[in-house]
Structures are given as structure tokens and as C-alpha cells.
Design an enzyme around this catalytic site. Structure first.
Site, short mmCIF file in Angstrom:
data_model
loop_
_atom_site.label_atom_id
_atom_site.label_comp_id
_atom_site.label_asym_id
_atom_site.label_seq_id
_atom_site.Cartn_x
_atom_site.Cartn_y
_atom_site.Cartn_z
CB THR A 101 6.83 -12.73 2.79
OG1 THR A 101 7.23 -11.89 1.42
CG2 THR A 101 7.83 -13.86 2.96
CB CYS B 263 -0.99 0.02 1.10
SG CYS B 263 -2.40 -1.05 1.10
CG HIS C 247 -1.14 -5.48 -1.17
ND1 HIS C 247 -1.54 -4.03 -0.63
CD2 HIS C 247 -1.68 -5.61 -2.32
CE1 HIS C 247 -2.19 -3.50 -1.79
NE2 HIS C 247 -2.09 -4.31 -2.67
CG HIS D 44 2.07 -9.81 -4.27
ND1 HIS D 44 1.65 -10.06 -2.97
CD2 HIS D 44 3.21 -10.64 -4.32
CE1 HIS D 44 2.70 -10.68 -2.34
NE2 HIS D 44 3.42 -11.18 -3.23
P1 5GP Z 1 5.32 -13.18 -1.23
O1 5GP Z 1 6.35 -13.53 -0.75
O2 5GP Z 1 4.39 -12.32 -0.44
O3 5GP Z 1 4.59 -13.66 -2.40
O4 5GP Z 1 6.23 -12.02 -2.35
C1 5GP Z 1 6.64 -10.53 -1.54
C2 5GP Z 1 7.62 -10.32 -2.64
O5 5GP Z 1 7.65 -8.97 -2.48
C3 5GP Z 1 8.90 -10.95 -2.39
O6 5GP Z 1 9.60 -11.51 -3.57
C4 5GP Z 1 10.10 -9.63 -1.98
O7 5GP Z 1 11.33 -9.74 -2.58
C5 5GP Z 1 9.23 -8.48 -2.54
N1 5GP Z 1 9.30 -7.22 -1.82
C6 5GP Z 1 9.21 -7.05 -0.41
N2 5GP Z 1 9.48 -5.84 -0.16
C7 5GP Z 1 9.70 -5.12 -1.09
C8 5GP Z 1 9.93 -3.71 -1.53
O8 5GP Z 1 9.97 -2.89 -0.70
N3 5GP Z 1 10.18 -3.58 -2.92
C9 5GP Z 1 10.03 -4.41 -3.94
N4 5GP Z 1 10.10 -4.01 -5.32
N5 5GP Z 1 9.71 -5.72 -3.57
C10 5GP Z 1 9.67 -6.24 -2.36
ZN ZN Z 2 -1.66 -3.20 1.08
#
Ligand code: 5GP
Ligand code: ZN
Length: 111
Positions: free
Chosen positions: A94, A7, A97, A99
């Protein structure tokens, strides 16, 4: 949503270059790429899980997938790519939100 990093990125409070943006979604590079090219398609509206789906959110995700289909070549994914939506703890989510990960730019290993 307070304290949600995506967000904050959507709001511009945390700067992150946008490779694509419209009124419903942004596409940014993942900060820790797991492939040569690794993008995140982030809906501008906060919700965490597919289990929170309603008609409006279904329309939002439909929009995201339609745009991904249109713009993938401009992101360097014309040779193919992998789409991942991690869900919950066991799914490796992790950031709570929802994505869409887009991975490519090279042949990806089986998983
Ligand atoms: P999830 O693990 O929730 O499926 O994916 C979260 C992703 O967000 C991870 O691959 C992580 O590297 C990425 N991520 C986390 N914080 C940030 C950030 O501040 N900027 C960007 N560009 N990616 C982020
Ligand atoms: Zn959010």
C-alpha cells in the site's frame, strides 16, 4: 520523493517515534499492527520495488538485514519474528516505498 508518506516520515515532516535510526534506515512501529509487535524498517532512500534493484540498493538492503539481525532482541523479537516485504498490488503493498515488516511478540499464525 514528493507525496511519499515514508519519505515524509524519514524527513521528520510526519512525526513518528524511531526505535532505531542510522544513516541508512529507520525502524518505527506500524500504525495498524497486525501482531503484538509490528515494526517497519524503512530505508532512507526511496525506491518501491525489488525489481528496481541495483548495486547500491542491494547494499542498502544488506545493511538493513544486518542491522535487523543485530537489533531484533532489543525490539522484543528474541523469540523469533516474521519478515515480510510486500510487492505491488497483488502483494498487498500500500506504500510504494520499499519497507521491511517485522512481526512478532507472540506465536504467529500460518499464512
Ligand atoms: P504495505 O502494505 O505497503 O506493505 O505496508 C504499509 C504499512 O504502513 C501498513 O502496515 C500500514 O499500517 C503502515 N502505515 C501506513 N501509514 C503509516 C504511518 O503514517 N505511520 C506508520 N507508523 N505506519 C503507517
Ligand atoms: Zn518514499
Amino acid at each position: 520523493m514528493e507525496n511519499c508518506i515514508f519519505c515524509k516520515i524519514v524527513a521528520g515532516d510526519i512525526p513518528s517515534p524511531r526505535l532505531y535510526e542510522d544513516d541508512k534506515m529507520i525502524v518505527i512501529r506500524d500504525i495498524e499492527p497486525k501482531a503484538k509487535l509490528h515494526y517497519l524498517c524503512i530505508p532512507k532512500t526511496h525506491f518501491a520495488l525489488l525489481s528496481e534493484m541495483d548495486g547500491e540498493r542491494a547494499e542498502l538492503l544488506k545493511h538493513c538485514f544486518e542491522r535487523i539481525a543485530e537489533i531484533h532482541s532489543s525490539l522484543g523479537l528474541e523469540e523469533g519474528y516474521r519478515v515480510i516485504i510486500n510487492q505491488g498490488e497483488n502483494g498487498g503493498q500500500t506504500v510504494p516505498h520499499l519497507h521491511i515488516h517485522l512481526l512478532g511478540g507472540e506465536p504467529l499464525k500460518d499464512f
